[in-house]
Enzyme design. Sequence first.
Site, mmCIF file in Angstrom:
data_model
loop_
_atom_site.group_PDB
_atom_site.id
_atom_site.type_symbol
_atom_site.label_atom_id
_atom_site.label_comp_id
_atom_site.label_asym_id
_atom_site.label_seq_id
_atom_site.Cartn_x
_atom_site.Cartn_y
_atom_site.Cartn_z
ATOM 1 N N ASP A 554 0.763 -1.241 0.000
ATOM 2 C CA ASP A 554 0.000 0.000 0.000
ATOM 3 C C ASP A 554 0.800 1.301 0.000
ATOM 4 O O ASP A 554 1.163 1.814 -1.033
ATOM 5 C CB ASP A 554 -0.993 -0.011 1.171
ATOM 6 N N GLU A 790 -3.283 -7.466 13.072
ATOM 7 C CA GLU A 790 -2.896 -7.223 11.681
ATOM 8 C C GLU A 790 -1.426 -6.819 11.579
ATOM 9 O O GLU A 790 -0.698 -7.262 10.708
ATOM 10 C CB GLU A 790 -3.781 -6.113 11.105
#
Length: 820
Positions: A554, A790
């Site tokens: 990302d 995460e």
Amino acid sequence: MSGTRKRNVQRDNLQLPTYVSKNRNGSKKKFRLQPVHFMFLLVGLCIGLIVTSAYDRWYRSRLVYTPFDSLIEHEDDMNKFWGTYRPQVYMGMKTKSPQSLVTGLMWLKQNKKFKGEPPMRHTCEQGDQILKYGWVAHDGVNFGIQDIAERGYMLRTEFVKRVNGDHGGDWTWRISGRQTGKEPITLSVFFYAATDGQGVIQPVVESGPNGLRLTKIQGETEELGKFTIKFPEENSGKKSRYHTATTKAEGLHKIKDAAFMQMQVREEGPKGKENYLYYLTDAPSRIDSKKAKSDVIFHQVTLELPFEIDIVFESGSWTNRRSLLAGDVFTKHLTQLKDKFDKKFEATFPLSDKGYSQGEVDFAKAALSNMIGGIGYFYGQSVVQSVYQSAPVLNWEAPLLTAVPSRSFFPRGFLWDEGFHQLLISKWDRQLSEEVIMSWLNMVNLEGWIPREQILGDEARSKVPAEFVVQRNTNANPPTLFLAIESILQGFDKQSITEQDRKFLKTIYPRLKAWFNWFNVTQSGPVQFSYRWRGRDAKTDSELNPKTLTSGLDDFPRASHPSDDERHIDLRCWMALAAGTMEKIAEVVHPGNSHEIEPYRQTHKILTDNNLLKELHWSADLGVFSDYGNHTDRVYLVKKDFPSSQPGQRPIIRTIRATRTKPKLQFVKNFGYVSLFPFLIQILKPDSQQLHQILQDLKGEDDLLWSNFGLRSLSKRDPLYRKRNTEHDPPYWRGQIWINMNFLAVRALKHYADTPGPYSKLAGELYAELRRNLVQNMYAEYVRTGYLWENYDDVTGKGQGSRPFTGWSALVVLIMSEQY
Ligand SMILES: *[C@@H]1O[C@H](CO)[C@@H](O)[C@H](O)[C@H]1NC(C)=O
Ligand SMILES: *[C@@H]1O[C@H](CO)[C@@H](O)[C@H](O)[C@H]1NC(C)=O
């Protein structure tokens, strides 16, 4: 009939007519080109070109939604027909079929009255603030045990399957609850069964000692035949109350809404003391019957804690079962299966042997069980768009069996996560892994492309913001499935390769070929044997560094000004891995066939050539591997006034990116995960100077990437370290510790430690320390918070982002057991 046949015969004998062009009087005549002829020619040519290019466009626009081949049918293993294939709900089961009967669970703590809808639990939501939930044991086939810790009480959901008959057999759920706080608790448990566009279900209400109650649901669907779901009266000693509703829903994503439509609330007991009861009523459904896709039956049981409820599903095709799978029979089965699971776990991942404590072993079991128990079966159509189309279209209908990154936040298939998932799953159940990989490769289209996010069906789509739904066929995602396949191939060295494995490789090979080729062609870079991720936004002025979502990383900084001049080091390394794996598969599928094997061998050789790699990606003055592109380091975000489009209105303040120095073509100066790729993918030779440099930098004096909790994604000294990408986007891959990359790092360290060379000792030391740091912190965070996360904060080690994240973070099991 005979006419048709005749015509056919004629067609068989058809001969192409030959045209002979002759001048009327048969004599040759001199032909001279006039300007007007040129005009005709030109016009003709233009029309021809337009028609051809229109046809070409039309043809190409169809490729995006045309499957590569007819879908691979997996031989149905009835043992795995029923499963917890709805990872997005706290508890739910369905079959691996397109319009499956689904079952699920909801619950609600009673007594309080709420302004709007009461906080009933159903789909996994982070906002529910559940203290801890997840499978503590799950073998992927026969049983599972899940603990759910709420404030003041614990729920446990267990299931056991007993396979017999023709339709996947029977199963039983046990839902039990106990109080953990002082306050006595009244809980309502809602079990439901729902159809998804086919089949029938009917309630059977009978009177018992506590009045009328739903005792059974009887039904029949195409894949299940006849079945019965039984609700034996629980023996908790306390009085339970029962409510039921038989209703309709617009689809599986609207089940909770359907329950609310049937729900009423009333005050019970003495006035003044909060004592409300939400209960279902059997009023006729208010849903427009044309819109109703699902029939739903709810069974509500309201009781005080502690309690234990069994729900029994019996398949009609099994006629001579001797016992009801409930009560002691259930307990006995469950105990046996759990025993077997524990033994298999220790045999597969010998953690006790390695000296891990019982707590740490339980943590690893939970990580594995959640990944396995998080496998979902989805069915539907993606929304895809080709560059040759002006609007998105629906892809073909397809099933997808896949693990999911996070049951709450990402309950669907992600291409680049899946390769990491299968690294772990293939160690536990190779067949299951092969099935999942085949399922993914059913998504290859005629262009050789796979959409990176799979949002199939209403239930999956209801969880995704609209702007992320459309998948574009120019966009890639790391081909990590090659990691998993490579690991499966390595497994063949230890256990001999079976017929089924061979068949698996044969089946996937043509699709992998197409997929590889798609990458090799569409993601190629500006110079030979360089590669470039597509999908960066070159026009945005709001991002500090335009994101590269396609790379999976990302907001990890890349060239500040996206352009076609870029070359990306990570993609090049993924391609090296892919070519090497293709070569190995080709050797199994087409032994000795150099036509198949050679192209991959050649490509692999070139992509792993350390000198060429240096030439394209080694920045000598920085001493790191890096991307190349139009870049400047001197970027920052600034608030600026923009005149409003409405006259007389105040200016709009926007945060935009500004640059202090002009970008120029150069190596991109960021040290982080991307720079490590030649090491992570083990392309560097053991005696490489660059390997030495990387090993030194991992834990240099300045702790650039090193932390006590794992390797951070971006160097502490980087100008973009922990910087927001826009005013609304907090940093994501700009310092945070990610477990998939750390897994690759420990794996690489182990590789270089075990391979003789000048730096093997250094690699070995780093390996031991990095592995210890990761395991200790993740375990500590699990104990503290109840979850795997995460990613982890590089300063405090705290888990952050979504939870539970038992996708690639569950790779900690492999790190603990040292299986790479
Ligand atoms: C990949 O692309 C390169 C450059 O076009 C080509 O030379 C190579 O043969 C391709 N590799 C394979 C296996 O197709
Ligand atoms: C780099 O980006 C700047 C700003 O967009 C542009 O003006 C310049 O032409 C680019 N340089 C190259 C070599 O592409």
